[in-house]
Design a protein around this motif. Structure first.
Motif, PDB file in Angstrom:
ATOM      1  N   ASP A 268     -41.740 -28.154  13.713  1.00  0.00           N
ATOM      2  CA  ASP A 268     -42.388 -29.348  14.263  1.00  0.00           C
ATOM      3  C   ASP A 268     -42.587 -29.262  15.774  1.00  0.00           C
ATOM      4  OD1 ASP A 268     -42.481 -30.816  11.794  1.00  0.00           O
ATOM      5  OD2 ASP A 268     -40.322 -31.185  12.002  1.00  0.00           O
ATOM      6  N   VAL A 269     -41.888 -28.357  16.426  1.00  0.00           N
ATOM      7  CA  VAL A 269     -41.869 -28.291  17.888  1.00  0.00           C
ATOM      8  C   VAL A 269     -43.205 -27.785  18.425  1.00  0.00           C
ATOM      9  CG1 VAL A 269     -40.786 -27.183  19.886  1.00  0.00           C
ATOM     10  CG2 VAL A 269     -39.374 -27.977  17.967  1.00  0.00           C
ATOM     11  N   ARG A 270     -43.730 -28.506  19.404  1.00  0.00           N
ATOM     12  CA  ARG A 270     -44.993 -28.132  20.039  1.00  0.00           C
ATOM     13  C   ARG A 270     -44.816 -27.679  21.483  1.00  0.00           C
ATOM     14  NH1 ARG A 270     -45.738 -27.714  15.689  1.00  0.00           N
ATOM     15  NH2 ARG A 270     -47.117 -28.826  14.252  1.00  0.00           N
ATOM     16  N   TYR A 271     -43.663 -27.981  22.072  1.00  0.00           N
ATOM     17  CA  TYR A 271     -43.376 -27.590  23.456  1.00  0.00           C
ATOM     18  C   TYR A 271     -41.871 -27.368  23.566  1.00  0.00           C
ATOM     19  CZ  TYR A 271     -43.022 -27.624  28.535  1.00  0.00           C
ATOM     20  OH  TYR A 271     -42.762 -27.256  29.839  1.00  0.00           O
ATOM     21  N   ALA A 272     -41.473 -26.378  24.360  1.00  0.00           N
ATOM     22  CA  ALA A 272     -40.048 -26.077  24.506  1.00  0.00           C
ATOM     23  C   ALA A 272     -39.658 -25.976  25.976  1.00  0.00           C
ATOM     24  CB  ALA A 272     -39.704 -24.769  23.790  1.00  0.00           C
ATOM     25  N   ALA A 273     -38.473 -26.503  26.280  1.00  0.00           N
ATOM     26  CA  ALA A 273     -37.893 -26.408  27.620  1.00  0.00           C
ATOM     27  C   ALA A 273     -36.470 -25.899  27.448  1.00  0.00           C
ATOM     28  CB  ALA A 273     -37.915 -27.765  28.305  1.00  0.00           C
ATOM     29  N   VAL A 274     -36.251 -24.630  27.777  1.00  0.00           N
ATOM     30  CA  VAL A 274     -34.990 -23.962  27.454  1.00  0.00           C
ATOM     31  C   VAL A 274     -34.374 -23.367  28.716  1.00  0.00           C
ATOM     32  CG1 VAL A 274     -33.907 -22.142  26.068  1.00  0.00           C
ATOM     33  CG2 VAL A 274     -35.804 -23.472  25.111  1.00  0.00           C
ATOM     34  N   TYR A 275     -33.085 -23.560  28.859  1.00  0.00           N
ATOM     35  CA  TYR A 275     -32.327 -23.119  30.041  1.00  0.00           C
ATOM     36  C   TYR A 275     -32.495 -21.619  30.260  1.00  0.00           C
ATOM     37  CZ  TYR A 275     -28.443 -23.376  33.379  1.00  0.00           C
ATOM     38  OH  TYR A 275     -27.680 -23.353  34.512  1.00  0.00           O
ATOM     39  N   ASP A 276     -32.731 -21.229  31.498  1.00  0.00           N
ATOM     40  CA  ASP A 276     -33.068 -19.827  31.784  1.00  0.00           C
ATOM     41  C   ASP A 276     -32.446 -19.339  33.085  1.00  0.00           C
ATOM     42  OD1 ASP A 276     -34.907 -21.696  33.016  1.00  0.00           O
ATOM     43  OD2 ASP A 276     -36.156 -20.011  33.593  1.00  0.00           O
ATOM     44  N   SER A 277     -31.127 -19.478  33.191  1.00  0.00           N
ATOM     45  CA  SER A 277     -30.440 -19.024  34.407  1.00  0.00           C
ATOM     46  C   SER A 277     -30.625 -17.525  34.632  1.00  0.00           C
ATOM     47  CB  SER A 277     -28.958 -19.362  34.324  1.00  0.00           C
ATOM     48  OG  SER A 277     -28.397 -18.889  33.107  1.00  0.00           O
ATOM     49  N   PHE A 278     -30.675 -16.784  33.557  1.00  0.00           N
ATOM     50  CA  PHE A 278     -30.935 -15.341  33.589  1.00  0.00           C
ATOM     51  C   PHE A 278     -31.895 -15.021  32.446  1.00  0.00           C
ATOM     52  CE2 PHE A 278     -26.663 -16.058  35.189  1.00  0.00           C
ATOM     53  CZ  PHE A 278     -26.677 -15.376  36.395  1.00  0.00           C
ATOM     54  N   THR A 279     -32.534 -13.885  32.516  1.00  0.00           N
ATOM     55  CA  THR A 279     -33.442 -13.515  31.435  1.00  0.00           C
ATOM     56  C   THR A 279     -32.707 -13.394  30.107  1.00  0.00           C
ATOM     57  OG1 THR A 279     -33.182 -11.189  32.115  1.00  0.00           O
ATOM     58  CG2 THR A 279     -35.147 -12.371  32.912  1.00  0.00           C
ATOM     59  N   ILE A 280     -31.450 -12.905  30.145  1.00  0.00           N
ATOM     60  CA  ILE A 280     -30.699 -12.777  28.905  1.00  0.00           C
ATOM     61  C   ILE A 280     -30.373 -14.152  28.334  1.00  0.00           C
ATOM     62  CG2 ILE A 280     -28.476 -12.604  30.122  1.00  0.00           C
ATOM     63  CD1 ILE A 280     -29.480 -10.991  26.721  1.00  0.00           C
ATOM     64  N   THR A 281     -30.158 -15.148  29.198  1.00  0.00           N
ATOM     65  CA  THR A 281     -29.896 -16.511  28.720  1.00  0.00           C
ATOM     66  C   THR A 281     -31.062 -17.004  27.893  1.00  0.00           C
ATOM     67  OG1 THR A 281     -28.858 -16.854  30.896  1.00  0.00           O
ATOM     68  CG2 THR A 281     -29.044 -18.759  29.444  1.00  0.00           C
ATOM     69  N   LEU A 282     -32.255 -16.842  28.437  1.00  0.00           N
ATOM     70  CA  LEU A 282     -33.454 -17.329  27.765  1.00  0.00           C
ATOM     71  C   LEU A 282     -33.698 -16.571  26.461  1.00  0.00           C
ATOM     72  CD1 LEU A 282     -35.739 -19.341  27.904  1.00  0.00           C
ATOM     73  CD2 LEU A 282     -37.015 -17.735  29.336  1.00  0.00           C
ATOM     74  N   ALA A 283     -33.529 -15.261  26.493  1.00  0.00           N
ATOM     75  CA  ALA A 283     -33.732 -14.451  25.290  1.00  0.00           C
ATOM     76  C   ALA A 283     -32.791 -14.893  24.168  1.00  0.00           C
ATOM     77  CB  ALA A 283     -33.523 -12.978  25.609  1.00  0.00           C
ATOM     78  N   MET A 284     -31.522 -15.040  24.497  1.00  0.00           N
ATOM     79  CA  MET A 284     -30.535 -15.409  23.486  1.00  0.00           C
ATOM     80  C   MET A 284     -30.755 -16.820  22.962  1.00  0.00           C
ATOM     81  SD  MET A 284     -27.037 -13.726  25.034  1.00  0.00           S
ATOM     82  CE  MET A 284     -26.039 -14.403  23.702  1.00  0.00           C
TER      83      MET A 284
END
Length: 378
Positions: A268-284
């Motif tokens: 259902d998600v059309r937009y995402a805002a995800v914590y990204d302190s480091f690239t690995i944070t965002l990937a995981m």
């Protein structure tokens, strides 16, 4: 039920001669005006913790400085998850009738008001005082360890991680308030200075000055209506030496509970805002949340899936990696951008559809998690 009725955000970067309270005040004034309210109508105040200007009564210090006399005031600290944790608390406060309009605010002059060594020392205290801090690791070092293990288990490469930094910079290039607006390439990330291998300088968020705020209300105050559809938290550990397996971290727990609370699915998600302190944070986190399969988030970045015109646009302001990171206010900028997107006010960053948004915050070393779904009602 609660509604996000107004948002406020400063530019991130250098604000010479500006205190944390000044930055908080600027963002708060913008959020109140955006909600069409008067200061006298704000009856709740939630403040994020502050490393530059710590105080045992920060919420009331700010209320006095800003000219508020709230019936409820509280300061919150769960690391990078604090902004969404405060939003969740405000949601419950207004839903239960404790307050009508809660101001959620944070800001720090972390770049110009705190030395590099002081910042490193303050943030390193998330580690265990006996088993970790005494060995000298920094926050990047903790995440470097996590990155090495995740890359080993799921086949990610350093070039894969670099894709996330490139995407965030591309999005920041279109936002006038971003700290960094010069395009970068995977090669630029790979050539940047090693910080805590496999993480390099451009794999890491910067230190910034800035402030962010928003208003959570019992009833809508404007024509565009955005409500909190459902939210949940999970806290699996504090110290990395006590962390569970990488496939059992708190994001998977909090998103499962948030989906149940909101009666929504990731599809259902059309937009995402995800914590990204480091690239690995965002990937995981993208993979923990179900926005990509294990080891496949980078491929989705390369395909354009998370781009402004993609299937699920992600952090269209540039995220922590490029918009900037001023402590608690860093992740709060994610919610401000989400609200602008959901209300059609993002200008040249506007996406096609942001009717259902997923937000996720991470505190510590993937220790504390808050997942939240927002819905545009009209």
């Amino acid at each position: 039920m609660s509604y996000i009725t107004g948002v406020g955000l400063t530019s991130y970067g250098k604000h010479e001669g500006t205190s944390s309270l000044d930055l908080m005040s600027k963002a708060a004034a913008s959020a109140i005006a955006d909600a069409g309210l008067r200061r006298s109508e704000i009856d709740g105040v939630l403040c994020g913790y502050n490393t530059v200007s710590p105080h045992i009564m920060l919420a009331t210090v700010f209320a006095e400085h800003f000219g508020l006399r709230p019936s409820y005031a509280h300061a919150v600290q769960v690391g990078g998850a604090t902004g969404l944790a405060m939003t969740m608390l405000a949601h419950h406060l207004v839903d239960s009738g404790v307050a009508n309009h809660v101001l959620v605010v944070s800001g720090e002059n972390r770049l110009t008001g705190q030395s590099r060594d002081a910042s490193i020392q303050a943030l390193a205290q998330v580690g265990h005082p006996d088993y970790e801090v005494s060995l000298g690791p920094t926050i990047p070092a903790y995440y470097g360890l996590v990155a090495s293990r995740y890359m080993h288990e799921y086949g990610l490469t350093e070039e894969d991680l670099a894709e996330f930094a490139v995407l965030m910079r591309a999005h920041a290039c279109t936002h006038p308030g971003a700290q960094f607006r010069e395009p970068i390439t995977v090669a630029d990330v790979m050539a940047s200075k090693p910080v805590a291998m496999p993480l390099k300088l451009l794999d890491c968020c910067p230190v910034s000055d800035g402030g962010a705020a928003f208003i959570i209300s019992r009833e809508p105050t404007g024509t565009a209506v955005v409500r909190v559809r459902g939210c949940a938290q999970a806290h699996t550990h504090q110290h990395v030496t006590a962390a569970p397996a990488l496939s059992e971290l708190g994001a998977e727990i909090s998103i499962a509970k948030a989906k149940t609370a909101s009666r929504l699915a990731i599809s259902d998600v059309r937009y995402a805002a995800v914590y990204d302190s480091f690239t690995i944070t965002l990937a995981m986190l993208l993979e923990d949340l179900g926005l990509a399969k294990r080891g496949e988030a980078a491929a989705r970045v390369r395909s354009g899936y998370f781009g402004r015109d993609g299937e699920v646009p992600l952090n269209t302001h540039g995220g922590l990696l490029s918009y900037g990171h001023c402590g608690v206010g860093g992740a709060m900028a994610h919610l401000v951008e989400t609200h602008l997107q959901m209300t059609g006010r993002a200008g040249n960053r506007q996406v096609r559809d942001a009717s259902i948004a997923l937000l996720h915050g991470d505190g510590g070393v993937l220790s504390s998690h808050v997942s939240m779904f927002l819905e545009r009602v009209r």
